[in-house]
Design a protein around this motif. Structure first.
Motif, PDB file in Angstrom:
ATOM      1  N   ALA A 162       0.924  -1.289  -0.010  1.00  0.00           N
ATOM      2  CA  ALA A 162      -0.005   0.077   0.155  1.00  0.00           C
ATOM      3  C   ALA A 162       0.916   1.430  -0.140  1.00  0.00           C
ATOM      4  O   ALA A 162       2.026   1.203   0.546  1.00  0.00           O
ATOM      5  N   LEU A 163       0.297   2.182  -0.731  1.00  0.00           N
ATOM      6  CA  LEU A 163       1.178   3.549  -0.338  1.00  0.00           C
ATOM      7  C   LEU A 163       1.278   3.942   0.822  1.00  0.00           C
ATOM      8  O   LEU A 163       2.457   4.675   1.263  1.00  0.00           O
ATOM      9  N   LEU A 164       0.400   3.791   1.613  1.00  0.00           N
ATOM     10  CA  LEU A 164       0.326   4.234   2.992  1.00  0.00           C
ATOM     11  C   LEU A 164       0.248   2.993   3.995  1.00  0.00           C
ATOM     12  O   LEU A 164      -0.935   2.420   4.291  1.00  0.00           O
ATOM     13  N   PRO A 165       1.294   2.354   4.405  1.00  0.00           N
ATOM     14  CA  PRO A 165       1.244   1.020   4.876  1.00  0.00           C
ATOM     15  C   PRO A 165       0.758   0.953   6.384  1.00  0.00           C
ATOM     16  O   PRO A 165       0.205   0.046   6.781  1.00  0.00           O
ATOM     17  N   THR A 166       0.612   1.866   6.876  1.00  0.00           N
ATOM     18  CA  THR A 166       0.140   2.449   8.272  1.00  0.00           C
ATOM     19  C   THR A 166      -1.564   2.912   8.252  1.00  0.00           C
ATOM     20  O   THR A 166      -2.224   2.774   9.055  1.00  0.00           O
ATOM     21  N   GLY A 167      -2.046   3.053   6.889  1.00  0.00           N
ATOM     22  CA  GLY A 167      -3.098   3.739   6.711  1.00  0.00           C
ATOM     23  C   GLY A 167      -3.223   5.346   7.098  1.00  0.00           C
ATOM     24  O   GLY A 167      -4.470   5.674   6.945  1.00  0.00           O
ATOM     25  N   ARG A 168      -2.278   5.639   7.544  1.00  0.00           N
ATOM     26  CA  ARG A 168      -2.310   7.183   7.839  1.00  0.00           C
ATOM     27  C   ARG A 168      -1.403   7.989   7.062  1.00  0.00           C
ATOM     28  O   ARG A 168      -0.146   7.584   6.582  1.00  0.00           O
ATOM     29  N   VAL A 169      -1.812   9.400   6.669  1.00  0.00           N
ATOM     30  CA  VAL A 169      -0.822  10.134   5.836  1.00  0.00           C
ATOM     31  C   VAL A 169       0.334  10.518   6.473  1.00  0.00           C
ATOM     32  O   VAL A 169       1.375  10.710   6.208  1.00  0.00           O
ATOM     33  N   ALA A 170       0.144  10.991   8.110  1.00  0.00           N
ATOM     34  CA  ALA A 170       1.124  11.272   8.709  1.00  0.00           C
ATOM     35  C   ALA A 170       0.620  10.971  10.344  1.00  0.00           C
ATOM     36  O   ALA A 170      -0.389  10.686  10.533  1.00  0.00           O
ATOM     37  N   GLN A 171       1.778  10.634  11.056  1.00  0.00           N
ATOM     38  CA  GLN A 171       1.564  10.362  12.331  1.00  0.00           C
ATOM     39  C   GLN A 171       2.902  10.909  13.171  1.00  0.00           C
ATOM     40  O   GLN A 171       3.848  10.927  12.726  1.00  0.00           O
ATOM     41  N   VAL A 231       5.812  12.171  11.259  1.00  0.00           N
ATOM     42  CA  VAL A 231       6.575  11.289  10.073  1.00  0.00           C
ATOM     43  C   VAL A 231       5.380  10.991   9.141  1.00  0.00           C
ATOM     44  O   VAL A 231       4.288  10.931   9.505  1.00  0.00           O
ATOM     45  N   SER A 232       5.761  10.949   7.982  1.00  0.00           N
ATOM     46  CA  SER A 232       4.946   9.986   6.716  1.00  0.00           C
ATOM     47  C   SER A 232       5.506   8.890   6.389  1.00  0.00           C
ATOM     48  O   SER A 232       6.789   8.860   6.017  1.00  0.00           O
ATOM     49  N   MET A 233       4.970   7.668   6.564  1.00  0.00           N
ATOM     50  CA  MET A 233       5.460   6.542   6.072  1.00  0.00           C
ATOM     51  C   MET A 233       4.685   6.183   4.715  1.00  0.00           C
ATOM     52  O   MET A 233       3.506   5.795   4.693  1.00  0.00           O
ATOM     53  N   VAL A 234       5.675   6.078   3.564  1.00  0.00           N
ATOM     54  CA  VAL A 234       5.102   5.610   2.201  1.00  0.00           C
ATOM     55  C   VAL A 234       5.654   4.772   1.570  1.00  0.00           C
ATOM     56  O   VAL A 234       7.007   4.679   1.826  1.00  0.00           O
ATOM     57  N   THR A 235       5.189   4.203   0.907  1.00  0.00           N
ATOM     58  CA  THR A 235       5.788   3.120  -0.158  1.00  0.00           C
ATOM     59  C   THR A 235       5.594   3.623  -1.637  1.00  0.00           C
ATOM     60  O   THR A 235       4.611   3.153  -2.147  1.00  0.00           O
ATOM     61  N   ALA A 236       6.578   3.975  -2.251  1.00  0.00           N
ATOM     62  CA  ALA A 236       6.483   4.476  -3.561  1.00  0.00           C
ATOM     63  C   ALA A 236       7.814   4.548  -4.168  1.00  0.00           C
ATOM     64  O   ALA A 236       8.450   5.209  -3.940  1.00  0.00           O
TER      65      ALA A 236
END
Length: 373
Positions: free
Chosen positions: A172-181, A193-198
């Motif tokens: 998923a683009l957002l592996p935690t389901g949250r844009v920022a946390q 932070v923002s955790m993204v996969t791209a």
């Protein structure tokens, strides 16, 4: 024993390329060969062909692809420096740039006029990339004038596009389901932070929340490596990259700082104004400050910029448009997101350059030889 290999510069990395038919198919045997060839048990890789920096201790094994619509497959290897090991979980866009030129030069993909498209699959992650190689005049070029931030040396132009980069290894683009946390790192106050996969799994730290600017010098980033590794290791299980009881690695997630644009001077001594770019980015490559930015990280930053509320879009003042200009230690890297649907970029492009540097036979100690023993 000796093995044929080609040394290529792709963007701001150097990478030895091997033809699949010339090296072991077994991953364990291949790792032992690369460790021996690179002298990777030595922190300066003196008795091998490794470059002793994360951006110059890389390898890729190239083969014709059996997948329809894909020209070549490549297995990327980040060869450890002083560790005697190889990291296999990531991808390298700069090396992919070199693979594209290699494929055209070796006749794996026929030249098609002034521009030749090479479709590549990274077998580590499943990512599919396109390289548009400059073949002006319908011929292969060994030299060119295309430059990239981080070096004044020219090379053959290669436009590198990541196709459908979102998700990849985490799904998923957002592996935690949250844009920022907020991410708690040790006993310190949480950082945003923002955790993204791209392109790759990446954890981007809002620099201000950590008492930093995002435009730190390489020297300051070196001092922050232990802390940034802690950020990486805290984020990895949340992104599904570390199983309970597993040993955290230093390849993924990639980790870095994001901040607002400020005037600065590049590592080549070139002045950059705050108006010349959109967001400051400072990344690690393994356990060292990246002298520029890895292309997979650049893709992740650009994808995060499209998302309302991410640490990138909060820095830029809102979701970004087609182009995002990244201020890196080496200079400004422009990333283009196209075919954007529901906030997901289906094509992300960066202009790069590549050059084949040498064809060689690498002499590798065999088991029982003095160095192998």
């Amino acid at each position: 024993m000796h093995i044929p290999a080609t040394l290529v510069r792709g963007g701001t990395s150097k990478c030895w390329l091997f033809n699949q038919v010339e090296v072991p198919a077994d991953r364990g045997d291949l790792e032992r060969l690369l460790v021996a060839a690179y002298g990777a048990t030595d922190p300066v890789e003196l008795d091998g062909v490794g470059g002793a920096t994360p951006t110059t201790s890389k390898a890729a094994v190239v083969s014709a692809s059996p997948q329809p619509g894909v020209d070549v497959d490549y297995l990327f290897a980040q060869v450890g420096i002083g560790t005697g090991s190889v990291e296999w979980t990531s991808n390298c866009g700069n090396c992919a740039t070199g693979v594209a030129l290699y494929a055209v030069t070796r006749g794996m993909v026929p030249v098609t006029g002034d521009r030749t498209r090479v479709v590549m699959r990274n077998t580590n992650t499943g990512a599919v990339l396109e390289g548009i190689v400059d073949t002006t005049g319908g011929v292969v070029h060994h030299f060119g004038r295309q430059t990239v931030p981080g070096t004044r040396a020219g090379g053959v132009g290669v436009g590198l596009t990541f196709r459908d980069p979102a998700g990849g290894t985490t799904g998923a683009l957002l592996p935690t389901g949250r844009v920022a946390q907020d991410l708690r790192v040790g006993a310190a106050e949480p950082v945003r932070v923002s955790m993204v996969t791209a392109g790759a799994p990446v954890v981007l730290v809002d620099a201000a929340s950590a008492g930093r600017t995002g435009a730190e010098s390489l020297e300051r980033m070196s001092a922050d490596v232990p802390w940034l590794r802690t950020v990486r290791h805290a984020a990895a299980p949340l992104m599904g990259l570390l199983q309970p009881g597993g040993e955290p690695g230093d390849a993924v997630p990639k980790v870095g700082l994001v901040g607002p644009p400020v005037p600065y001077t590049t590592t080549l001594g070139e002045p950059i104004g705050a108006q010349d770019y959109d967001v400051s980015v400072r990344m690690l490559t393994m356990n060292a400050p990246h002298p520029a930015i890895g292309l997979t990280s650049a893709v992740a930053v650009a994808a995060a910029g499209l998302l309302e509320g991410s640490v990138v879009s909060r820095t830029t003042g809102g979701p970004t448009d087609e182009w995002l200009r990244l201020g890196t230690p080496a200079g400004v890297v422009a990333v283009r997101c196209t075919d954007v649907r529901d906030g997901l970029p289906h094509r992300v492009t960066v202009q790069r350059a590549a050059r084949l540097l040498a064809d060689a036979r690498i002499y590798v100690p065999e088991a029982g030889s003095p160095r192998a023993a």
